[in-house]
Design a protein around this motif. Sequence first.
Motif, PDB file in Angstrom:
ATOM      1  N   ILE A 165     -10.179  -2.354  -4.672  1.00  0.00           N
ATOM      2  CA  ILE A 165      -8.915  -2.614  -3.982  1.00  0.00           C
ATOM      3  C   ILE A 165      -7.826  -1.646  -4.434  1.00  0.00           C
ATOM      4  CG2 ILE A 165      -7.097  -4.359  -3.691  1.00  0.00           C
ATOM      5  CD1 ILE A 165      -9.349  -6.481  -3.953  1.00  0.00           C
ATOM      6  N   GLY A 166      -7.948  -1.183  -5.671  1.00  0.00           N
ATOM      7  CA  GLY A 166      -6.974  -0.236  -6.192  1.00  0.00           C
ATOM      8  C   GLY A 166      -5.838  -0.887  -6.950  1.00  0.00           C
ATOM      9  N   VAL A 167      -6.141  -1.982  -7.666  1.00  0.00           N
ATOM     10  CA  VAL A 167      -5.135  -2.659  -8.470  1.00  0.00           C
ATOM     11  C   VAL A 167      -5.700  -2.924  -9.861  1.00  0.00           C
ATOM     12  CG1 VAL A 167      -4.061  -3.762  -6.467  1.00  0.00           C
ATOM     13  CG2 VAL A 167      -5.865  -4.973  -7.722  1.00  0.00           C
ATOM     14  N   ASP A 168      -4.836  -3.333 -10.753  1.00  0.00           N
ATOM     15  CA  ASP A 168      -5.256  -3.724 -12.088  1.00  0.00           C
ATOM     16  C   ASP A 168      -5.991  -5.060 -12.021  1.00  0.00           C
ATOM     17  OD1 ASP A 168      -4.266  -5.476 -14.687  1.00  0.00           O
ATOM     18  OD2 ASP A 168      -4.818  -3.411 -15.180  1.00  0.00           O
TER      19      ASP A 168
ATOM     20  N   VAL B 119     -12.512  -2.536   4.239  1.00  0.00           N
ATOM     21  CA  VAL B 119     -11.665  -3.649   4.684  1.00  0.00           C
ATOM     22  C   VAL B 119     -10.871  -4.211   3.513  1.00  0.00           C
ATOM     23  CG1 VAL B 119     -11.658  -5.976   5.664  1.00  0.00           C
ATOM     24  CG2 VAL B 119     -13.173  -4.229   6.631  1.00  0.00           C
ATOM     25  N   LEU B 120     -11.527  -4.431   2.386  1.00  0.00           N
ATOM     26  CA  LEU B 120     -10.855  -5.031   1.226  1.00  0.00           C
ATOM     27  C   LEU B 120      -9.677  -4.186   0.758  1.00  0.00           C
ATOM     28  CD1 LEU B 120     -13.765  -6.379  -1.004  1.00  0.00           C
ATOM     29  CD2 LEU B 120     -12.577  -7.455   0.909  1.00  0.00           C
ATOM     30  N   ALA B 121      -9.832  -2.886   0.823  1.00  0.00           N
ATOM     31  CA  ALA B 121      -8.772  -1.990   0.346  1.00  0.00           C
ATOM     32  C   ALA B 121      -7.500  -2.114   1.171  1.00  0.00           C
ATOM     33  CB  ALA B 121      -9.278  -0.551   0.356  1.00  0.00           C
ATOM     34  N   GLU B 122      -7.606  -2.724   2.359  1.00  0.00           N
ATOM     35  CA  GLU B 122      -6.444  -2.851   3.236  1.00  0.00           C
ATOM     36  C   GLU B 122      -5.873  -4.259   3.279  1.00  0.00           C
ATOM     37  OE1 GLU B 122      -7.760  -1.468   7.023  1.00  0.00           O
ATOM     38  OE2 GLU B 122      -8.064   0.589   6.353  1.00  0.00           O
ATOM     39  N   LEU B 123      -6.449  -5.171   2.523  1.00  0.00           N
ATOM     40  CA  LEU B 123      -5.998  -6.564   2.561  1.00  0.00           C
ATOM     41  C   LEU B 123      -4.913  -6.822   1.520  1.00  0.00           C
ATOM     42  CD1 LEU B 123      -9.413  -8.439   2.939  1.00  0.00           C
ATOM     43  CD2 LEU B 123      -7.763  -7.873   4.732  1.00  0.00           C
TER      44      LEU B 123
ATOM     45  N   SER C 255     -14.265  -8.021   9.712  1.00  0.00           N
ATOM     46  CA  SER C 255     -13.460  -6.832   9.967  1.00  0.00           C
ATOM     47  C   SER C 255     -12.001  -7.062   9.557  1.00  0.00           C
ATOM     48  CB  SER C 255     -13.500  -6.489  11.455  1.00  0.00           C
ATOM     49  OG  SER C 255     -12.837  -7.498  12.208  1.00  0.00           O
ATOM     50  N   ARG C 256     -11.240  -6.003   9.596  1.00  0.00           N
ATOM     51  CA  ARG C 256      -9.809  -6.111   9.308  1.00  0.00           C
ATOM     52  C   ARG C 256      -9.117  -7.021  10.324  1.00  0.00           C
ATOM     53  NH1 ARG C 256      -6.784  -0.520   9.545  1.00  0.00           N
ATOM     54  NH2 ARG C 256      -7.649  -0.705  11.649  1.00  0.00           N
ATOM     55  N   GLU C 257      -9.525  -6.910  11.593  1.00  0.00           N
ATOM     56  CA  GLU C 257      -8.933  -7.737  12.641  1.00  0.00           C
ATOM     57  C   GLU C 257      -9.272  -9.214  12.442  1.00  0.00           C
ATOM     58  OE1 GLU C 257     -10.670  -4.930  13.118  1.00  0.00           O
ATOM     59  OE2 GLU C 257      -8.919  -3.659  13.562  1.00  0.00           O
ATOM     60  N   GLU C 258     -10.524  -9.487  12.065  1.00  0.00           N
ATOM     61  CA  GLU C 258     -10.921 -10.878  11.800  1.00  0.00           C
ATOM     62  C   GLU C 258     -10.175 -11.431  10.597  1.00  0.00           C
ATOM     63  OE1 GLU C 258     -15.374 -10.389  13.737  1.00  0.00           O
ATOM     64  OE2 GLU C 258     -15.025  -9.926  11.623  1.00  0.00           O
ATOM     65  N   ALA C 259      -9.993 -10.597   9.592  1.00  0.00           N
ATOM     66  CA  ALA C 259      -9.222 -11.022   8.417  1.00  0.00           C
ATOM     67  C   ALA C 259      -7.811 -11.426   8.827  1.00  0.00           C
ATOM     68  CB  ALA C 259      -9.172  -9.902   7.387  1.00  0.00           C
TER      69      ALA C 259
END
Length: 263
Positions: free
Chosen positions: A237-240, A193-197, A162-166
Motif C-alpha cells: 500500500i505504501g505506508v508504515d 487496487v489496494l494501493a489506491e484504497l 476491482s477499484r469500482e467494486e471497492a
Amino acid sequence: MELIDSHTHLDFPDFDADRGALLADSRARGVGRMVVLGVYQGNWQRVWDLVQGDPQLYAAFGLHPVYLDDHQPADLQHLGDWLARLAGHPQLCAVGEIGLDYFLQQLDRERQQALFEAQLQLAVDFQLPALLHVRRSHAAVIATLKRFKLQRGGIIHAFAGSREEAREYLKLGFKLGLGGAATWPQALRLRKVLAELPLEALVLETDAPDMAPAMYPNQRNSPQHLPEICAALATIIGVDAEHLASASTRNACAVFGWPSAGL
C-alpha cells in the motif's frame, strides 16, 4: 502495535491440539481481539463455547454459502433464535459468515440468493454488521446490499474485487477485509487496487486456518501471522506498518462497535 483479526475460524479442529498456546502467542505478538465466525448450524455452539472462555474472542453466526447443501430449512429459524437469545451480549458482534459464492458451479444460485437475503434481513432486524463471503459474485452482492441498506454495514471478507467494486462497498458502509491473498507476488491485480484504497476502508484478517500468506506457504494460517501480513500489506500500500495496523484496528472497532481508546 495492536491488531484485531477480524475473520478467523479458530473453532475448527485444526487448532484443537494447540489452541491455547496459539492464542497466548498471538497476544504476545500484539493480536488482541479476534472474531470467530460460525458457518453452519452444527458449529455455532462450538463457536460460542470457545468465545465464552476468552473475553477477547467474539462470535458471529451465519449460514455460509459453501455449505448450502448441508443447511436445513429450519436453520434460518435457529439462526434467528440464536441472535435473539444473545442480543446485546458483548461477545456477539455480527451476522456471518454469509454471502454468495459463484466460483463453485454446483451451488444453486437462487437458493444462495434466498439464504443471503434472509440473513441480511436478520442483520437489519438485530442491528448487527454482516461479514460477507463474496467469490466471483460482486455484482450480485452489491445489488442486494443496495436493497437492504444495512445500518451498521460490515466487512467484505478477503476482498479481491476491482477499484469500482471497492467504491461501491464503501458507499454502502462496508469495510474491505485484507489478509494473506495479496501477499503473494502473483496477485498483481489485487495489489494495484489496494494501493489506491484509503486506509479508512481497510481491516485486517487471517481467515485462519485458511488463506496462508506467502511467508508461510502450504501451512496452517493463524492469527500469529497477522503482524507479518500487516507488514507485507503496508509495503504494498505504501505506508508504515504501524500506520496500517492503527487504521485497521480503528476501522474494525467502528464496525463492531468496540471502544478504541488509545488508538
